[in-house]
Design an enzyme around this catalytic site. Structure first.
Site, PDB file in Angstrom:
ATOM      1  N   SER A 101      37.383  34.507  67.883  1.00 37.71           N
ATOM      2  CA  SER A 101      36.966  35.088  66.608  1.00 37.71           C
ATOM      3  C   SER A 101      35.845  34.250  66.010  1.00 37.71           C
ATOM      4  CB  SER A 101      38.150  35.148  65.635  1.00 37.71           C
ATOM      5  OG  SER A 101      37.817  35.887  64.476  1.00 37.71           O
ATOM      6  N   PRO A 103      34.327  32.373  63.007  1.00 38.24           N
ATOM      7  CA  PRO A 103      34.703  31.829  61.695  1.00 38.24           C
ATOM      8  C   PRO A 103      33.779  32.407  60.630  1.00 38.24           C
ATOM      9  CG  PRO A 103      34.389  30.079  63.324  1.00 38.24           C
ATOM     10  CD  PRO A 103      33.860  31.336  63.926  1.00 38.24           C
ATOM     11  N   ARG A 104      34.344  32.815  59.491  1.00 33.16           N
ATOM     12  CA  ARG A 104      33.490  33.388  58.453  1.00 33.16           C
ATOM     13  C   ARG A 104      33.945  32.992  57.060  1.00 33.16           C
ATOM     14  NH1 ARG A 104      35.820  38.695  56.958  1.00 33.16           N
ATOM     15  NH2 ARG A 104      37.603  39.104  58.326  1.00 33.16           N
ATOM     16  N   GLU A 205      25.397  43.018  78.786  1.00 33.93           N
ATOM     17  CA  GLU A 205      26.181  44.138  78.242  1.00 33.93           C
ATOM     18  C   GLU A 205      25.359  45.418  78.199  1.00 33.93           C
ATOM     19  OE1 GLU A 205      29.139  43.414  74.954  1.00 33.93           O
ATOM     20  OE2 GLU A 205      27.717  41.797  74.570  1.00 33.93           O
ATOM     21  N   ASP A 283      39.519  43.308  75.470  1.00 37.35           N
ATOM     22  CA  ASP A 283      38.387  43.237  74.543  1.00 37.35           C
ATOM     23  C   ASP A 283      38.849  43.449  73.100  1.00 37.35           C
ATOM     24  OD1 ASP A 283      35.760  42.828  73.790  1.00 37.35           O
ATOM     25  OD2 ASP A 283      35.087  44.846  74.306  1.00 37.35           O
ATOM     26  N   ASP A 284      39.122  44.708  72.735  1.00 38.94           N
ATOM     27  CA  ASP A 284      39.543  45.064  71.368  1.00 38.94           C
ATOM     28  C   ASP A 284      40.696  46.060  71.466  1.00 38.94           C
ATOM     29  OD1 ASP A 284      37.324  43.733  69.762  1.00 38.94           O
ATOM     30  OD2 ASP A 284      36.133  45.019  71.059  1.00 38.94           O
TER      31      ASP A 284
END
Length: 347
Positions: A101, A103-104, A205, A283-284
């Site tokens: 992930s 960081p935000r 990708e 992936d998701d």
């Protein structure tokens, strides 16, 4: 294999998940919990889309990511998400998981440092609760943040690499592949490598990224995410083969993201026939409404894999983790202990 017995085999199969974005892995059930906490947000219109699951269009999948960012802005949210995602992977038979992930900082006051600390707290709490899964974390560099944010993320990763008791193992480079160029990130990525951090980079990708891919392969990365269009360049394929860089392959994600047109055309077949190292991943799993058992089942049906072929894919994936030699040895021991029970459903 057919019917329920087949599905049970894939569920029982002990699995390694190495390409799982935390936010994209949030399930419908967790999204509903988060939305209930934030009645002030005008996102009820999103409920229909959330409930569509596997029927979501690509545009609706992108909308899901926007909603997820809105409803995960506090430490409490991140803790809930981390624990739910870990428990869902464990319920699907995943025994080793590397989450990733970016960081935000959030408008609610969450800092990048606190973001990472909260994810690590979620991992620790799951371990304390006896959830049967070994979880590690990769900090993700988002291409959209540019080199400045990348350097901040590398610094954070270095700090946590030293202080997290081997929970933080490396870095991911991801985000919109049309934004920026790999050269923008060479300096921070090189620095990360020198610090002992492992690198999992999204490469090729989209088409026409041969120059960038060749540049980033020069680092080299420890694993490649997707690598969808690596096969369009014989030169690039030779570099990847020569360096034995494992690939993280996400079949459903590529189909739903429309970078691959059909299961049969997925690059799984290319690399499998070369006997090149790779690992199946989700992936998701939340946004694309899948899980790792389903990914193994799709691969087996599409490429005519026997249960023993499937087992080998899962077992070999242990070697492609960023874990220590001791952890890998323990995982292999665990796999072999589980094998007799798993194959009862394969017959």
């Amino acid at each position: 294999m057919a019917g329920e017995g087949a599905l049970q085999f894939y569920r029982d199969l002990p699995k390694v998940e190495l390409h799982a974005h935390l936010n994209g892995s949030i399930s419908t059930a967790t999204m509903k919990k988060l939305m209930a906490r934030k009645p002030h947000l005008d996102i009820q219109h999103g409920m229909t889309m959330i409930d569509k699951g596997q029927k979501r269009t690509l545009e609706e999948c992108f909308q899901m990511f926007k909603i997820i960012h809105q409803i995960t802005d506090t430490a409490e949210d991140i803790l809930l998400v981390t624990k739910d995602v870990i428990k869902e992977f464990a319920a699907d038979g995943v025994k080793y998981l590397e989450l990733r992930s970016t960081p935000r900082d959030t408008p609610a006051g969450l800092t990048k440092q606190a973001y990472v600390e909260t994810v690590l707290e979620g991992i620790k709490q799951c371990k304390e609760e006896g959830v049967d899964i070994d979880v590690r974390f990769l900090l993700a560099i988002d291409r959209r943040g540019g080199p400045t944010a990348a350097k901040e993320t590398v610094k954070l990763a270095e700090d946590f690499f030293c202080s997290s008791n081997e929970l933080v193992l490396g870095l991911d480079l991801s985000g919109d592949p049309t934004v920026g160029h790999g050269r923008d990130f060479m300096e921070p990525l090189n620095k990360a490598r020198q610090s002992g951090l492992k690198l999992a980079l999204h490469l090729s990708e989209i088409p026409s990224q041969t120059e960038e891919t060749e540049l980033l392969l020069g680092l080299p990365p420890d694993r490649i995410g997707h690598g969808t269009f690596l096969t369009t360049s014989a030169h690039i394929v030779e570099i990847v083969k020569k360096q034995h860089i494992p690939l993280e392959l996400c079949i459903t994600s590529n189909i739903k993201g429309q970078t691959v047109s059909s299961y049969n055309e997925h690059h799984f077949g290319f690399w499998y026939n070369l006997h090149h190292p790779f690992v199946l991943c989700t992936d998701d799993k939340g946004v694309f409404a899948t899980d790792l058992s389903v990914e193994y089942e799709i691969a087996a049906k599409t490429f005519n894999l026997t249960p023993h072929h499937v087992w080998d894919l899962s077992y070999q994936a242990i070697d492609y983790t960023f874990a220590s030699a001791d952890v890998k040895a323990n995982l292999k021991e665990k796999w072999l202990l589980l094998k007799p029970d798993v194959f009862r459903h394969a017959l």
